[in-house]
Design an enzyme around this catalytic site. Structure first.
Site, short mmCIF file in Angstrom:
data_model
loop_
_atom_site.label_atom_id
_atom_site.label_comp_id
_atom_site.label_asym_id
_atom_site.label_seq_id
_atom_site.Cartn_x
_atom_site.Cartn_y
_atom_site.Cartn_z
N GLU A 128 0.82 -1.21 0.00
CA GLU A 128 0.00 0.00 0.00
C GLU A 128 0.86 1.26 0.00
O GLU A 128 1.79 1.40 0.78
CB GLU A 128 -0.92 0.06 1.23
CG GLU A 128 -1.69 1.38 1.25
CD GLU A 128 -2.51 1.64 2.52
OE1 GLU A 128 -2.51 0.81 3.42
OE2 GLU A 128 -3.15 2.71 2.57
N ASP A 176 9.24 5.58 15.00
CA ASP A 176 9.03 6.99 14.72
C ASP A 176 9.40 7.76 15.99
O ASP A 176 8.82 7.53 17.04
CB ASP A 176 7.55 7.20 14.37
CG ASP A 176 7.23 8.65 14.11
OD1 ASP A 176 8.16 9.47 14.00
OD2 ASP A 176 6.03 8.98 13.99
N ASP A 189 9.79 11.56 17.50
CA ASP A 189 9.35 12.89 17.15
C ASP A 189 9.75 13.85 18.27
O ASP A 189 9.50 13.59 19.44
CB ASP A 189 7.81 12.84 17.02
CG ASP A 189 7.28 14.09 16.41
OD1 ASP A 189 7.82 15.18 16.69
OD2 ASP A 189 6.30 13.99 15.63
#
Lengths: 539, 423
Positions: free
Chosen positions: B46, B111, B113
């Protein structure tokens, strides 16, 4: 008493999908006498891996009785798991009591007392038989959907962990041997090289015990519970497990096998379902303990947005009060908070339009303008109401879900304040809400003992000025309903038995149990939605 | 020297150029095909595009590299995300029976951040970063990279600058791509030390014995802590900051240090006092672990993971070489050999590299070559194009990463066929 009698069941035919079952059945067809040895072999140890399905014939009464008892046992396992640390003495004692009460085998060695009658009046053999058969009956009831399977596997695993760790060392070895479980051990040389790391990786290992005990080396994927809690040494993708913790790998095996077996059982379900005596019973079993999920509301639209501030102080549980306050102060909540609070609000009766208005009006006071809100947040609110994506109508989170899953991290206000706050901050907060010092001490004691739901219930009692709440709290929306009932109708709470036409809602809210199945649906679906949501918010 | 400043308003003009002449399609396709070992690995992947005005399109999938190129050049996405490899082509997800369309595999991703560090950095907040707080990302990469390689045995880690205020890690080993949701969350939890939300003050609690993973992580933190925390963040300088640190200490130590700090103003020396107080407490106290100095270091410097991103197989993550629409910077691979020198402000913006394309080549010889080659097919021209820009060194890093993966795939295959010969 013939097997053809309508009150008798041939268990064997339900497990034809299970290859072992098939073989044994054919085998039995030829040589009936094997059965007894077979059974003795099967019940030779007080714990089993449930590799072979029961093949005997059993009366409907016994079938139902066994099933209900095991369900009670699993339910206890689930409840105790929330209230206590699984290794604590309290947990063990309570579970032990339940075992004796329900007549399941416990703490008995392989060859002891197989003919001795105990308090409950059944022999060890009978108990083991009950353990065996009841497990397989519940497989039939709990194999039907992903959610049921997940719940069943989880409880059976906790049950197995407890039983295995209660075994004496000799019986553990015996069990591994009987079930042909072999795991790779590391050499003495490797042990010496890794000594320091091994000692520092597990609470149970010390300098002297490294040399004495075996260490098993397995791919880390097979020991996830130890990896997750950092209780094992990891090197190059392998976990080095001290003999003491072998239960983890055995349990992993147990899970894998059970999960496969349930998939197989599901395939042979048509045979079960064609039996009209069983169909309702099995359905009943899998739904018997599904309590209120607070998704269907008869009071939709009865709450106005203006009331929320006031309600949050009077009738919201602390977790929702905290979220509401954070939302009003920061004009924003992160994903976890929006889900927990948004679904709660839906549960107390906010309509979709109200919810959109509520969140929008608050968010636009912060950094989000109407346009951004409509693009990035409105979707997830419609999603919550089942208007987007998979169109699942999401149910509000139960206490168990709030306490156990998705703990808050930086910037989050969701979770259970009794579970996820520093005691000192919790104390200050309770003081600011004008709770009595004595009450605060009681709450903090409950928190210390990890009785978060009881602490919340105590908070209910203190804020509503009653001695006994008269219900067992397991859902934030239940808290709200009970509070509203109390504040509005006074003694109506006690009369609910007389007003059955009011429906499921009132009565179900008094069932001291948490729905296992529907909430799992929520979890799964919500994760999907989390993707989408974070997709919007990624930077 | 080019001085192009990025202006988000120009993005619609720049993207077509970027996707036509600069985006490294062949490497990108090579990466996501993983040697073609599993059938339809690329085809069932995807992709998701964010278009102008935050319109997002999920479940995009492509059958070939040129299919991908054409679609990207047509849509000119502001942002590209990569999702899972599914059981069917994602573009046809509506045509298969519901329930059968399932996410099967994906890289294990992380991830990190900078916004998650807001309570422990004094220099910036929210989306802002500076070279001071960037050290936090350096520490995060060092700690996680070591653990993922040494503890979990992964080899193929692609670290990528997110384009604004964080970093992503793509663990691309076959074993990592096949991990279950439960295994991903176990790995993420193993790697998480800082716990608790706004209602928790003390977010790191250590207990005996200190796990080898934590000791290793502490080594990294200790290396950076004095310069980063004490000097640059002035952790023990201002009153507010000192109070915050002291709130993490047991009461007796707190008063003792408050006293000392009245006369001692030097932050480094203040830290020394704190450490020795902790050390003393550790040797004299009988009751349990006393590691508050270590706990403070970890609370201020240890990587803060977004666990939910790592858990889900179907979770989307911004793709390498996607543009960050707000800063214009390209998501580029980070060279771990020169990690301490990595400067997010030096990462090229889309305006810079597009301008570099138009710059006349300094070398005349190349200029001639350039003319000769004008008739060449697009692919080779594109290679020359990006080599002319500041993107070149990052594509080269990506190439190295892919080569290493290719080599180990080959090694695996040789091993397998050797095994077969034995029989």
């Amino acid at each position: 008493m013939s097997p053809r009698d309508n009150t008798w069941l041939r268990l064997a035919r339900f497990f034809v999908g299970d290859r072992t079952g098939k073989i044994i059945m054919q085998f039995l067809g030829r040589k009936k006498k094997v059965t007894l040895n077979q059974q003795n072999e099967l019940y030779g140890h007080c714990l089993q891996f449930y590799c072979q399905p029961p093949l005997e014939n059993i009366s409907l009464n016994e079938f139902e009785g066994f099933a209900v008892d095991r369900l009670k046992l699993l339910k206890t396992v689930e409840n105790l798991g929330v209230s206590y640390v699984k290794t604590s003495e309290e947990y063990k004692t309570k579970l032990h009591t339940e075992f004796s009460n329900l007549g399941f085998p416990h703490k008995v060695g392989a060859d002891e007392s197989s003919s001795n009658k105990n308090q409950a009046g059944s022999t060890e053999y009978e108990k083991r038989r009950k353990d065996h058969i009841s497990h397989f009956i519940l497989r039939l009831a709990y194999c039907q959907t992903e959610d049921l399977r997940r719940w069943f596997i989880q409880q059976e695993m906790d049950l197995f962990r407890y039983r295995f760790s209660e075994l004496k060392s000799q019986y553990k070895t015996d069990f591994l041997h009987k079930n042909n479980l072999k795991y790779d051990t590391i050499s003495d040389e490797e042990k010496t090289n890794l000594k320091d790391q091994l000692i520092n990786s597990s609470f149970s290992v010390s300098g002297t015990t490294v040399a004495e005990q075996d260490f098993y080396k397995v791919p880390f994927q097979d020991a996830l519970d130890l990896v997750r809690t950092r209780k094992v040494f990891l090197k190059a993708g392998y976990a080095y497990i001290p003999h003491q913790d072998i239960v983890t790998i055995v349990l992993n095996d147990f899970r894998t096998r059970l999960s496969k077996a349930l998939a197989l059982t599901a395939r042979s379900l048509p045979a079960v379902q064609s039996d009209e005596r069983l169909q309702p019973l099995l359905n009943h079993l899998s739904h018997a303990y599904v309590g209120q999920d607070y998704s269907i509301q008869k009071n939709v639209g009865k709450v106005s947005l203006e009331q929320i501030d006031q309600l949050s102080a009077k009738s919201f549980p602390l977790c929702m009060r905290q979220l509401h306050k954070a939302l009003r102060e920061n004009h924003h909540l992160r994903h976890g908070g929006r889900m927990q609070y948004g679904l709660f609000l839906k549960g107390i009766g906010l309509t979709l339009d109200q919810a959109l208005q509520f969140w929008r009006s608050e968010f636009v006071k912060g950094k989000v303008d109407t346009d951004k809100f409509d693009k990035a947040y409105a979707y997830s609110i419609r999603h919550m109401f089942g208007k987007e994506g998979k169109r699942t109508d999401y149910t509000p989170y139960s206490c168990m879900k709030v306490i156990l899953s998705n703990p808050p991290s930086q910037g989050d206000y969701h979770g259970c304040p009794f579970r996820h706050s520093d005691p000192e901050l919790l104390k200050q907060k309770l003081q600011s809400y004008k709770l009595s010092p004595g009450g605060i001490v009681q709450i903090l004691d409950l928190v210390k003992g990890m009785h978060y739901q009881l602490a919340c219930q105590k908070y209910f009692e203190l804020t509503h000025n009653i001695d006994d709440a008269g219900f067992s709290l397991n859902h934030p929306n239940q808290y709200f309903i009970e509070s509203q009932k109390f504040l509005g109708g006074g003694k109506e709470v006690k009369k609910e038995a007389e007003i059955p036409q009011k429906g499921q809602e009132n009565t179900a809210s008094n069932v001291p149990s948490v729905p296992p199945s529907r909430q799992r649906t929520t979890t799964q679906a919500v994760d999907d939605m989390g993707d989408l949501d974070s997709y919007f918010l990624d930077e | 020297m080019l001085t192009t400043d990025y202006d988000p308003a120009c993005l619609p003009d720049l993207l077509p150029l970027y996707y036509r002449r600069l985006f490294p399609y062949s490497q990108y396709f090579r990466w996501l095909s993983y040697g073609g070992v599993s059938k339809n690995y690329f085809q069932n992947r995807e992709f998701s595009f964010t278009l102008k005005d935050d319109i997002y399109v999920r479940y995009q999938s492509f059958s070939t590299q040129s299919d991908l190129e054409k679609e990207m050049q047509k849509m000119n996405p502001y942002k590209i995300d990569i999702g899972a490899v599914y059981s069917h082509r994602p573009s046809q997800h509506n045509t298969v029976k519901s329930g059968t369309f399932q996410a099967l595999e994906k890289e294990l991703v992380f991830d990190i951040d900078m916004t998650d560090y807001d309570d422990v950095r004094s220099c910036c907040s929210a989306a802002d970063i500076c070279s001071k707080c960037w050290t936090l990302m350096t520490i995060a990469i060092r700690i996680l990279d070591r653990a993922l390689r040494e503890d979990f045995g992964f080899h193929h880690l692609l670290w990528v600058y997110s384009g604004r205020r964080g970093v992503h890690c793509w663990v691309c080993d076959e074993a990592a791509r096949k991990l279950s949701v439960a295994a991903r969350s176990a790995v993420a939890e193993y790697l998480s030390l800082v716990k608790g939300g706004e209602e928790t003050v003390k977010k790191v609690v250590l207990s005996d014995p200190i796990h080898p993973f934590i000791s290793q992580s502490l080594h990294v933190v200790e290396h950076y802590f004095p310069q980063y925390a004490l000097v640059e963040q002035d952790l023990l300088g201002s009153k507010a900051s000192v109070d915050k640190v002291l709130s993490l200490l047991p009461e007796d130590i707190l008063y003792e240090l408050l006293n000392t700090y009245q006369t001692e103003k030097n932050p480094v020396k203040r830290w020394e006092h704190l450490r020795s107080a902790a050390h003393q407490k550790r040797t004299t106290s009988k009751k349990g672990a006393q590691y508050f100095d270590k706990e403070i270091m970890l609370q201020y410097c240890y990587p803060r993971l977004d666990v939910n991103v790592s858990k889900g197989v179907n979770h989307l993550l911004k793709s390498p070489f996607s543009v960050h629409p707000k800063t214009g910077r390209i998501s580029v691979p980070i060279d771990l050999k020169n990690l301490d020198k990595f400067d997010p402000f030096e990462v090229p913006t889309i305006s810079l590299i597009c301008e570099e394309l138009d710059k006349p080549l300094a070398n005349e010889e190349e200029d001639i070559k350039d003319k000769e080659n004008e008739t060449e097919p697009g692919e080779r021209r594109r290679i020359r194009d990006y080599k002319q820009t500041s993107l070149a060194k990052y594509v080269k890093l990506f190439d190295h990463f892919l080569d290493a993966m290719g080599r180990s795939r080959k090694g695996e295959m040789l091993k397998k066929s050797d095994l077969q010969k034995e029989f």
